[in-house]
Enzyme design. Structure first.
Site, PDB file in Angstrom:
ATOM      1  N   LYS A 195      52.525   3.629  48.684  1.00 33.65           N
ATOM      2  CA  LYS A 195      51.854   2.336  48.519  1.00 33.65           C
ATOM      3  C   LYS A 195      52.259   1.486  49.727  1.00 33.65           C
ATOM      4  O   LYS A 195      53.351   0.899  49.730  1.00 33.65           O
ATOM      5  CB  LYS A 195      52.261   1.670  47.207  1.00 33.65           C
ATOM      6  N   GLU A 247      48.088   4.437  47.253  1.00 28.32           N
ATOM      7  CA  GLU A 247      47.502   3.334  46.481  1.00 28.32           C
ATOM      8  C   GLU A 247      47.254   2.125  47.368  1.00 28.32           C
ATOM      9  O   GLU A 247      48.170   1.621  48.021  1.00 28.32           O
ATOM     10  CB  GLU A 247      48.415   2.941  45.316  1.00 28.32           C
ATOM     11  N   GLY A 248      46.026   1.642  47.367  1.00 25.87           N
ATOM     12  CA  GLY A 248      45.680   0.474  48.150  1.00 25.87           C
ATOM     13  C   GLY A 248      46.029  -0.819  47.430  1.00 25.87           C
ATOM     14  O   GLY A 248      46.682  -0.824  46.375  1.00 25.87           O
ATOM     15  N   LYS A 287      44.053   0.789  39.620  1.00 28.20           N
ATOM     16  CA  LYS A 287      44.488   1.707  40.689  1.00 28.20           C
ATOM     17  C   LYS A 287      45.795   2.416  40.333  1.00 28.20           C
ATOM     18  O   LYS A 287      45.926   3.617  40.545  1.00 28.20           O
ATOM     19  CB  LYS A 287      44.653   0.945  42.008  1.00 28.20           C
ATOM     20  N   THR A 288      46.764   1.668  39.805  1.00 28.47           N
ATOM     21  CA  THR A 288      48.045   2.292  39.476  1.00 28.47           C
ATOM     22  C   THR A 288      47.881   3.299  38.339  1.00 28.47           C
ATOM     23  O   THR A 288      48.461   4.394  38.374  1.00 28.47           O
ATOM     24  CB  THR A 288      49.090   1.228  39.105  1.00 28.47           C
ATOM     25  N   TYR A 289      47.072   2.942  37.358  1.00 21.76           N
ATOM     26  CA  TYR A 289      46.758   3.877  36.275  1.00 21.76           C
ATOM     27  C   TYR A 289      46.088   5.126  36.830  1.00 21.76           C
ATOM     28  O   TYR A 289      46.395   6.257  36.422  1.00 21.76           O
ATOM     29  CB  TYR A 289      45.859   3.186  35.252  1.00 21.76           C
ATOM     30  N   GLY A 346      44.207  -4.303  45.920  1.00 18.17           N
ATOM     31  CA  GLY A 346      42.941  -4.951  45.604  1.00 18.17           C
ATOM     32  C   GLY A 346      41.752  -4.054  45.876  1.00 18.17           C
ATOM     33  O   GLY A 346      41.781  -2.849  45.622  1.00 18.17           O
ATOM     34  N   ASP A 400      43.039  -5.460  39.629  1.00 12.65           N
ATOM     35  CA  ASP A 400      43.090  -5.276  38.174  1.00 12.65           C
ATOM     36  C   ASP A 400      41.969  -4.392  37.639  1.00 12.65           C
ATOM     37  O   ASP A 400      41.443  -4.626  36.543  1.00 12.65           O
ATOM     38  CB  ASP A 400      43.070  -6.633  37.453  1.00 12.65           C
ATOM     39  N   VAL A 401      41.628  -3.372  38.403  1.00 17.14           N
ATOM     40  CA  VAL A 401      40.612  -2.411  37.954  1.00 17.14           C
ATOM     41  C   VAL A 401      41.270  -1.118  37.469  1.00 17.14           C
ATOM     42  O   VAL A 401      40.668  -0.352  36.729  1.00 17.14           O
ATOM     43  CB  VAL A 401      39.583  -2.147  39.075  1.00 17.14           C
TER      44      VAL A 401
END
Length: 213
Positions: free
Chosen positions: A46, A122-123, A24-26, A125, A21-22
């Site tokens: 992903k 995309e990783g 990554k997708t954004y 977490g 929730d930092v």
């Protein structure tokens, strides 16, 4: 980012973060648009998504964007998100009895790279999220031979999280850049965290400014 956009041709960039929730997708969305605007054909990968029921939401959203930006990225959601698990947990836990095959993921990465100039990966977490008992996300970056883009938060505690993650990347000899995602504690960031970060790193990159620089 490096000044010469040609530097990124035929490269894959692994988007990771200090934690879940930092953003990554954004960040993937920002980088896909950035490289497409620069004239490169983009792709998205992903390796695993958890919390999947009907379909992988993040993977589907980014695949749709990648295809819009690069119509030649003619692949399926199962190509883009080969491992899909229902439990919203670290891959090691969510996978149950499934064995995650790293060689298979490497083959999938090579397959996707055929359809684009730059592949955004995309990783899950943060860097130390477990995939197998002795295999973590940071190890996958090394296996993929990728450069990393570390996304860090603006919230209180980001100094500690950022430095720990950077030290981990350096210990694995992984090339990286880091970007701060201004989305939490924005009003206090300037006073609470930015002074040290700016003194320590001299220059800060903000995800919101990508493409404006």
């Amino acid at each position: 980012m490096k000044n010469e956009i040609s530097y990124y041709v035929n490269k894959s960039l692994f988007i990771t973060a200090t934690n879940t929730d930092v953003g990554k997708t954004y960040a993937c969305e920002k980088f896909l648009n950035y490289f497409a605007k620069a004239g490169l054909k983009v792709g998205y990968f992903k390796p695993f998504e958890t919390g999947v029921f009907d379909k992988p939401l993040d993977g589907s959203k980014m695949l749709e964007l990648a295809k819009k930006l690069n119509p030649s990225f003619n692949v399926t959601i199962n190509d883009v998100v080969p491992y899909q698990f229902k439990l919203p947990a670290a891959p090691y836990v969510a996978k149950g009895n499934t064995i995650i095959d790293i060689d298979f993921l490497k083959e999938k990465k090579r397959y996707l790279e055929q359809f684009c100039d730059v592949l955004i990966i995309e990783g899950a977490g943060g860097l130390m999220v477990p995939i197998e008992k002795n295999l973590f996300v940071i190890d996958l970056i090394k296996e993929f031979e990728c450069e990393a883009i570390l996304i860090t938060p603006s919230k209180l505690g980001c100094i500690n999280d950022t430095l720990l993650s950077i030290n981990a990347l350096k210990a694995k000899n992984i090339d990286f850049e880091f970007y701060i995602n201004l989305y939490q504690d924005i009003n206090s960031f300037e006073e609470v965290s930015k002074p040290f970060l700016l003194d320590y790193f001299e220059k800060l990159n903000f995800l919101e400014d990508l493409g404006k620089l």
